[in-house]
Scaffold this motif. Structure first.
Motif, PDB file in Angstrom:
ATOM      1  N   ASP A  40      -5.074 -10.915  24.487  1.00  0.00           N
ATOM      2  CA  ASP A  40      -4.335 -10.273  23.399  1.00  0.00           C
ATOM      3  C   ASP A  40      -3.556 -11.292  22.571  1.00  0.00           C
ATOM      4  OD1 ASP A  40      -5.345  -7.930  24.326  1.00  0.00           O
ATOM      5  OD2 ASP A  40      -3.454  -7.121  25.086  1.00  0.00           O
ATOM      6  N   GLY A  41      -2.969 -12.281  23.249  1.00  0.00           N
ATOM      7  CA  GLY A  41      -2.239 -13.310  22.518  1.00  0.00           C
ATOM      8  C   GLY A  41      -3.151 -14.118  21.617  1.00  0.00           C
ATOM      9  N   ILE A  42      -4.347 -14.419  22.100  1.00  0.00           N
ATOM     10  CA  ILE A  42      -5.298 -15.168  21.282  1.00  0.00           C
ATOM     11  C   ILE A  42      -5.782 -14.317  20.118  1.00  0.00           C
ATOM     12  CG2 ILE A  42      -7.595 -16.237  21.289  1.00  0.00           C
ATOM     13  CD1 ILE A  42      -6.982 -17.159  24.160  1.00  0.00           C
ATOM     14  N   PHE A  43      -5.971 -13.023  20.357  1.00  0.00           N
ATOM     15  CA  PHE A  43      -6.342 -12.138  19.251  1.00  0.00           C
ATOM     16  C   PHE A  43      -5.259 -12.130  18.174  1.00  0.00           C
ATOM     17  CE2 PHE A  43      -6.001  -8.145  17.017  1.00  0.00           C
ATOM     18  CZ  PHE A  43      -7.282  -7.974  16.524  1.00  0.00           C
ATOM     19  N   ARG A  44      -3.997 -11.982  18.586  1.00  0.00           N
ATOM     20  CA  ARG A  44      -2.903 -11.969  17.611  1.00  0.00           C
ATOM     21  C   ARG A  44      -2.876 -13.257  16.801  1.00  0.00           C
ATOM     22  NH1 ARG A  44      -0.009  -9.006  21.810  1.00  0.00           N
ATOM     23  NH2 ARG A  44       0.610 -10.943  22.814  1.00  0.00           N
ATOM     24  N   LEU A  45      -3.086 -14.366  17.492  1.00  0.00           N
ATOM     25  CA  LEU A  45      -3.096 -15.656  16.811  1.00  0.00           C
ATOM     26  C   LEU A  45      -4.236 -15.724  15.806  1.00  0.00           C
ATOM     27  CD1 LEU A  45      -2.006 -18.559  16.600  1.00  0.00           C
ATOM     28  CD2 LEU A  45      -3.557 -19.175  18.453  1.00  0.00           C
ATOM     29  N   GLY A  46      -5.429 -15.323  16.226  1.00  0.00           N
ATOM     30  CA  GLY A  46      -6.573 -15.338  15.318  1.00  0.00           C
ATOM     31  C   GLY A  46      -6.372 -14.427  14.128  1.00  0.00           C
ATOM     32  N   ALA A  55     -13.117 -11.343  13.021  1.00  0.00           N
ATOM     33  CA  ALA A  55     -13.062 -12.783  13.274  1.00  0.00           C
ATOM     34  C   ALA A  55     -12.141 -13.084  14.450  1.00  0.00           C
ATOM     35  CB  ALA A  55     -12.590 -13.515  12.023  1.00  0.00           C
ATOM     36  N   ALA A  56     -11.024 -12.360  14.541  1.00  0.00           N
ATOM     37  CA  ALA A  56     -10.093 -12.579  15.649  1.00  0.00           C
ATOM     38  C   ALA A  56     -10.751 -12.247  16.985  1.00  0.00           C
ATOM     39  CB  ALA A  56      -8.834 -11.741  15.450  1.00  0.00           C
ATOM     40  N   ASP A  57     -11.534 -11.174  17.023  1.00  0.00           N
ATOM     41  CA  ASP A  57     -12.271 -10.844  18.247  1.00  0.00           C
ATOM     42  C   ASP A  57     -13.245 -11.963  18.610  1.00  0.00           C
ATOM     43  OD1 ASP A  57     -11.157  -8.416  18.996  1.00  0.00           O
ATOM     44  OD2 ASP A  57     -12.511  -7.244  17.764  1.00  0.00           O
ATOM     45  N   GLU A  58     -13.931 -12.500  17.604  1.00  0.00           N
ATOM     46  CA  GLU A  58     -14.888 -13.584  17.860  1.00  0.00           C
ATOM     47  C   GLU A  58     -14.175 -14.840  18.341  1.00  0.00           C
ATOM     48  OE1 GLU A  58     -16.914 -13.970  14.172  1.00  0.00           O
ATOM     49  OE2 GLU A  58     -17.955 -12.037  14.353  1.00  0.00           O
ATOM     50  N   ILE A  59     -12.967 -15.071  17.838  1.00  0.00           N
ATOM     51  CA  ILE A  59     -12.189 -16.232  18.267  1.00  0.00           C
ATOM     52  C   ILE A  59     -11.808 -16.098  19.737  1.00  0.00           C
ATOM     53  CG2 ILE A  59      -9.936 -17.363  17.982  1.00  0.00           C
ATOM     54  CD1 ILE A  59     -10.354 -16.720  14.905  1.00  0.00           C
ATOM     55  N   VAL A  60     -11.484 -14.877  20.169  1.00  0.00           N
ATOM     56  CA  VAL A  60     -11.209 -14.647  21.591  1.00  0.00           C
ATOM     57  C   VAL A  60     -12.430 -15.029  22.424  1.00  0.00           C
ATOM     58  CG1 VAL A  60     -10.709 -12.903  23.347  1.00  0.00           C
ATOM     59  CG2 VAL A  60      -9.533 -12.806  21.144  1.00  0.00           C
ATOM     60  N   ILE A  61     -13.595 -14.546  22.013  1.00  0.00           N
ATOM     61  CA  ILE A  61     -14.827 -14.824  22.751  1.00  0.00           C
ATOM     62  C   ILE A  61     -15.119 -16.322  22.775  1.00  0.00           C
ATOM     63  CG2 ILE A  61     -17.333 -14.501  22.745  1.00  0.00           C
ATOM     64  CD1 ILE A  61     -16.824 -11.708  21.561  1.00  0.00           C
ATOM     65  N   ASP A  62     -15.024 -16.965  21.610  1.00  0.00           N
ATOM     66  CA  ASP A  62     -15.343 -18.389  21.527  1.00  0.00           C
ATOM     67  C   ASP A  62     -14.355 -19.238  22.326  1.00  0.00           C
ATOM     68  OD1 ASP A  62     -17.429 -17.713  19.902  1.00  0.00           O
ATOM     69  OD2 ASP A  62     -16.462 -18.308  18.025  1.00  0.00           O
ATOM     70  N   THR A  63     -13.083 -18.846  22.314  1.00  0.00           N
ATOM     71  CA  THR A  63     -12.074 -19.603  23.059  1.00  0.00           C
ATOM     72  C   THR A  63     -12.371 -19.588  24.550  1.00  0.00           C
ATOM     73  OG1 THR A  63     -10.346 -19.174  21.409  1.00  0.00           O
ATOM     74  CG2 THR A  63      -9.621 -19.754  23.633  1.00  0.00           C
ATOM     75  N   PHE A  64     -12.700 -18.411  25.083  1.00  0.00           N
ATOM     76  CA  PHE A  64     -12.961 -18.334  26.518  1.00  0.00           C
ATOM     77  C   PHE A  64     -14.326 -18.905  26.883  1.00  0.00           C
ATOM     78  CE2 PHE A  64      -9.333 -15.511  26.388  1.00  0.00           C
ATOM     79  CZ  PHE A  64      -8.675 -15.882  27.548  1.00  0.00           C
ATOM     80  N   ALA A  65     -15.260 -18.870  25.950  1.00  0.00           N
ATOM     81  CA  ALA A  65     -16.537 -19.540  26.206  1.00  0.00           C
ATOM     82  C   ALA A  65     -16.309 -21.042  26.359  1.00  0.00           C
ATOM     83  CB  ALA A  65     -17.514 -19.257  25.069  1.00  0.00           C
ATOM     84  N   VAL A  87      -7.130 -24.499  21.234  1.00  0.00           N
ATOM     85  CA  VAL A  87      -8.540 -24.223  20.942  1.00  0.00           C
ATOM     86  C   VAL A  87      -8.653 -23.076  19.949  1.00  0.00           C
ATOM     87  CG1 VAL A  87     -10.708 -23.368  21.924  1.00  0.00           C
ATOM     88  CG2 VAL A  87      -9.399 -25.123  23.137  1.00  0.00           C
ATOM     89  N   ALA A  88      -7.876 -22.017  20.173  1.00  0.00           N
ATOM     90  CA  ALA A  88      -7.934 -20.850  19.289  1.00  0.00           C
ATOM     91  C   ALA A  88      -7.484 -21.193  17.872  1.00  0.00           C
ATOM     92  CB  ALA A  88      -7.075 -19.724  19.860  1.00  0.00           C
ATOM     93  N   VAL A  89      -6.455 -22.022  17.750  1.00  0.00           N
ATOM     94  CA  VAL A  89      -5.988 -22.437  16.421  1.00  0.00           C
ATOM     95  C   VAL A  89      -7.087 -23.200  15.691  1.00  0.00           C
ATOM     96  CG1 VAL A  89      -4.422 -24.011  15.215  1.00  0.00           C
ATOM     97  CG2 VAL A  89      -3.523 -22.439  16.919  1.00  0.00           C
ATOM     98  N   ASN A  90      -7.713 -24.144  16.376  1.00  0.00           N
ATOM     99  CA  ASN A  90      -8.779 -24.925  15.743  1.00  0.00           C
ATOM    100  C   ASN A  90      -9.943 -24.034  15.327  1.00  0.00           C
ATOM    101  OD1 ASN A  90      -7.375 -27.329  16.042  1.00  0.00           O
ATOM    102  ND2 ASN A  90      -8.313 -27.813  18.006  1.00  0.00           N
ATOM    103  N   LEU A  91     -10.326 -23.109  16.188  1.00  0.00           N
ATOM    104  CA  LEU A  91     -11.419 -22.194  15.853  1.00  0.00           C
ATOM    105  C   LEU A  91     -11.049 -21.325  14.653  1.00  0.00           C
ATOM    106  CD1 LEU A  91     -12.487 -21.041  19.437  1.00  0.00           C
ATOM    107  CD2 LEU A  91     -13.867 -22.403  17.860  1.00  0.00           C
ATOM    108  N   SER A  92      -9.797 -20.902  14.600  1.00  0.00           N
ATOM    109  CA  SER A  92      -9.355 -20.032  13.504  1.00  0.00           C
ATOM    110  C   SER A  92      -9.389 -20.760  12.167  1.00  0.00           C
ATOM    111  CB  SER A  92      -7.936 -19.517  13.787  1.00  0.00           C
ATOM    112  OG  SER A  92      -7.889 -18.750  14.972  1.00  0.00           O
ATOM    113  N   TYR A  93      -8.882 -21.982  12.143  1.00  0.00           N
ATOM    114  CA  TYR A  93      -8.838 -22.727  10.888  1.00  0.00           C
ATOM    115  C   TYR A  93     -10.219 -23.221  10.459  1.00  0.00           C
ATOM    116  CZ  TYR A  93      -3.749 -22.773  10.605  1.00  0.00           C
ATOM    117  OH  TYR A  93      -2.427 -22.403  10.473  1.00  0.00           O
TER     118      TYR A  93
END
Length: 222
Positions: A40-46, A55-65, A87-93
């Motif tokens: 949930d925290g990674i989703f909020r960040l994304g 995109a935020a959902d995909e960032i959650v998936i990619d971060t944990f992958a 990792v999530a910040v980099n994926l988001s940007y």
């Protein structure tokens, strides 16, 4: 290793360090627990960065992958939390905005908490309005200031962890938070009848009901 389809655990009292060691040994439930702890925290960040829930959902998936692939290289004695958020910040940007997407703001997500809100209708409506005002004000901050507010007030990271995530000195993090809170207070001053401050409980409540993904990320053995 497939992780999808497992029931959501009620909560795991083990530390991140213990869970990383267990996940390294192939204990599926340990990686599941890390997923549920931080999704949930990674989703909020994304969402704060991309303003795109999909995109935020995909960032959650990619971060944990990425976390799963990096298990053997992770140092369990180091803090996992700032590593995941970095990792999530980099994926988001690095994510390109999609065309024809209706952008979402943080206060939009607050609406999803209302269905499960307890209390009388007037109190629920008042709390909903408070959340919308505060999260709407957060959403109007610039990207750097919005990021530190989300990390600190919504996701509970301390200043040292935030400095690791955004790769800047702690003094810079303090400065950004101070500026952001000053802007929030200025925004909320337009509603003196509410008598509210941008506190962590109020901010956190705003997204309490958001559950972006209901099962761990499906991963294959490599």
């Amino acid at each position: 290793m497939k992780l999808a389809g497992h029931p959501q655990p009620a909560g795991d009292a083990r530390t991140d360090r213990d869970l990383v060691y267990a996940a390294r040994d192939g204990v599926t439930e340990a990686f599941d627990a890390l997923f549920y702890r931080y999704r949930d925290g990674i989703f909020r960040l994304g969402l704060a960065i991309t303003k795109d829930p999909s995109a935020a959902d995909e960032i959650v998936i990619d971060t944990f992958a990425r976390a799963h692939r990096a298990l053997a290289r992770l140092e369990p004695d180091d803090s996992l939390r700032p590593w995941l958020y970095r990792v999530a910040v980099n994926l988001s940007y690095n994510r390109r905005p999609r065309k024809n997407v209706v952008l979402s703001s943080l206060d939009d997500a607050a609406d999803e908490a209302l269905a499960n809100e307890e209390g009388s209708p007037p109190n629920v409506a008042e709390q909903a309005e408070l959340r919308r005002l505060v999260l709407g004000a957060v959403d109007e901050l610039g990207p750097k200031h919005r990021l530190v507010v989300v990390l600190h007030y919504l996701n509970g990271l301390n200043l040292t962890e935030i400095a690791q995530v955004v790769d800047c000195p702690i003094g810079t993090v303090k400065s950004r938070l101070h500026y952001a809170l000053r802007r929030l207070r200025t925004h909320l001053a337009a509603h003196p009848e509410l008598g509210i401050e941008p506190s962590r409980p109020l901010l956190a409540t705003g997204l309490r009901g958001r559950r972006p993904i209901t099962a761990p990320v499906p991963l294959e053995d490599e």
